[in-house]
Design an enzyme around this catalytic site. Sequence first.
Site, mmCIF file in Angstrom:
data_model
loop_
_atom_site.group_PDB
_atom_site.id
_atom_site.type_symbol
_atom_site.label_atom_id
_atom_site.label_comp_id
_atom_site.label_asym_id
_atom_site.label_seq_id
_atom_site.Cartn_x
_atom_site.Cartn_y
_atom_site.Cartn_z
ATOM 1 N N ARG A 23 0.817 -1.217 0.000
ATOM 2 C CA ARG A 23 0.000 0.000 0.000
ATOM 3 C C ARG A 23 0.849 1.265 0.000
ATOM 4 O O ARG A 23 0.373 2.335 -0.366
ATOM 5 C CB ARG A 23 -0.951 -0.007 1.203
ATOM 6 C CG ARG A 23 -2.146 -0.936 1.004
ATOM 7 C CD ARG A 23 -3.060 -0.941 2.211
ATOM 8 N NE ARG A 23 -2.509 -1.759 3.290
ATOM 9 C CZ ARG A 23 -3.074 -1.890 4.483
ATOM 10 N NH1 ARG A 23 -4.195 -1.230 4.760
ATOM 11 N NH2 ARG A 23 -2.531 -2.664 5.407
ATOM 12 N N LYS A 30 8.744 -0.852 3.907
ATOM 13 C CA LYS A 30 7.976 0.168 4.616
ATOM 14 C C LYS A 30 8.720 0.719 5.822
ATOM 15 O O LYS A 30 8.751 1.931 6.053
ATOM 16 C CB LYS A 30 6.633 -0.430 5.051
ATOM 17 C CG LYS A 30 5.795 0.474 5.909
ATOM 18 C CD LYS A 30 4.399 -0.093 6.138
ATOM 19 C CE LYS A 30 4.410 -1.390 6.889
ATOM 20 N NZ LYS A 30 3.043 -1.844 7.230
ATOM 21 N N ASN A 235 0.732 2.548 6.722
ATOM 22 C CA ASN A 235 0.553 1.679 5.561
ATOM 23 C C ASN A 235 0.607 2.425 4.237
ATOM 24 O O ASN A 235 0.812 1.812 3.197
ATOM 25 C CB ASN A 235 -0.789 0.937 5.660
ATOM 26 C CG ASN A 235 -0.778 -0.117 6.744
ATOM 27 O OD1 ASN A 235 0.092 -0.979 6.773
ATOM 28 N ND2 ASN A 235 -1.726 -0.032 7.662
#
Length: 460
Positions: A23, A30, A235
């Site tokens: 995402r 991330k 996210n």
Amino acid sequence: MTPMTPMTRTCLAVVLAAGESTRMKSSLSKVLHPIGGLPMIGHVASRLKAAGIVDVGLVVGRDADKVEAAARQAGIAVESHVQTERLGTAHAVLAAREAIARGYDDVVVVFGDSPLVEPETLNRARAGLAEGYDVVVIGFEAADPTGYGRLLTRDGDLLAIREHKDASEEERRVTLCNGGMMAINGRRALELLLKIGNSNVKGEYYLTDIVEVARANGGKAKAIVAPEDELAGCNTRAELAELEALWQKRRRLEIMLSGVTMVAPETVFLSHDTVIGQDALIEPNVVFGPGVTVESGAVIHAFSHLEGAHVSSGATVGPFARLRPGANLGPDSKVGNFCEVKKGDIGKGAKVNHLTYIGDATIGAGANIGAGTITCNYDGVNKHLTEIGENAFIGSNSSLVAPVKVGNGAYVASGSVITSDVPDDALALGRARQETKPGRAKLIRERIAAIRAALKAARN
């Protein structure tokens, strides 16, 4: 017998950091995306260390080596465990089975993308284990609980974590929500994790089921409450920006409470390692990159950008100044508007007032650098040093071609190009002699006017 406190109990932190960044739409893991210039996983590791937790089982996926390196910078013992399948959060924790099996007193489960958790919160969770609970879940009171798992409690005990989609109407009215992080009795952690099943639509092993598993096997669970912002994860890029804003707000407040004045704090951006001394003044729209120290009483004027720089007591910077790595400003020195300093030592009381570039240079105490001066430090291949002595005076629009030395008390005339060393107390002029042509300006104007008239006639 008094139970051991968190600081005397052994503890393993299992950090879940194997996210795919789907995402985030990023080619980078991330947890490597920065907050305040430091990767999120670095923040998490630093907070674990601050809580006295120095053993970390790091569950990694993509960019494993980079993620481990970023976590190790906090100075904790990191052991990586690769998660090869994605079968739920309990399955992810079990990737660190080897470390969990060593029998720590406490096991704390945290997320690599939750950089704002406070050490005190982690220690409160561990204190619950010391009281005899097998599972302590960190929750928060949600302003809008929609979508969050609910923490269902009775008489101080946590009965279950109910996902929003599975909750009854009565359970959905509960505002105490699951923050995801928890502490588990290290002596039973492996036993409880292995008993979590996957009888659900996705066929995954959910860590949230450990509460009911513990209770079904004679254990107890409880919830503690932390501020919602503290448990925020990330996210998407939008959530990354929100985390950055929360971190900046928190850090600004800490610095102001330490005795620093910020005229418009919401416009000042700090790095994770920014150090600002008491009684310093920070004007609006200042950006601190990594590696900046500002000592007591210094002033950073508006719209300045600092990175890798040291600003000593009483010095002033800006407005609209740029300090690059290696800039070192001595006490009571000045770097004024539209100036840039890179790898330059500015001596005590020296002035670099405006529209000037100082690179690879040393400026002696009390020296004055006129407007538009540049140190020509680069020959296309190598960088060279310019040395300017104490109380030297460099006239405006001078170019100092390195390597070159200007002695103590020396003068450089305005507009000079200096290619040779200037001795102490000498005057150097490196420019052509001025010539004045009486009446020549009038002739030039007349010639230009004639050309303009001819061109206009040709167009007509």
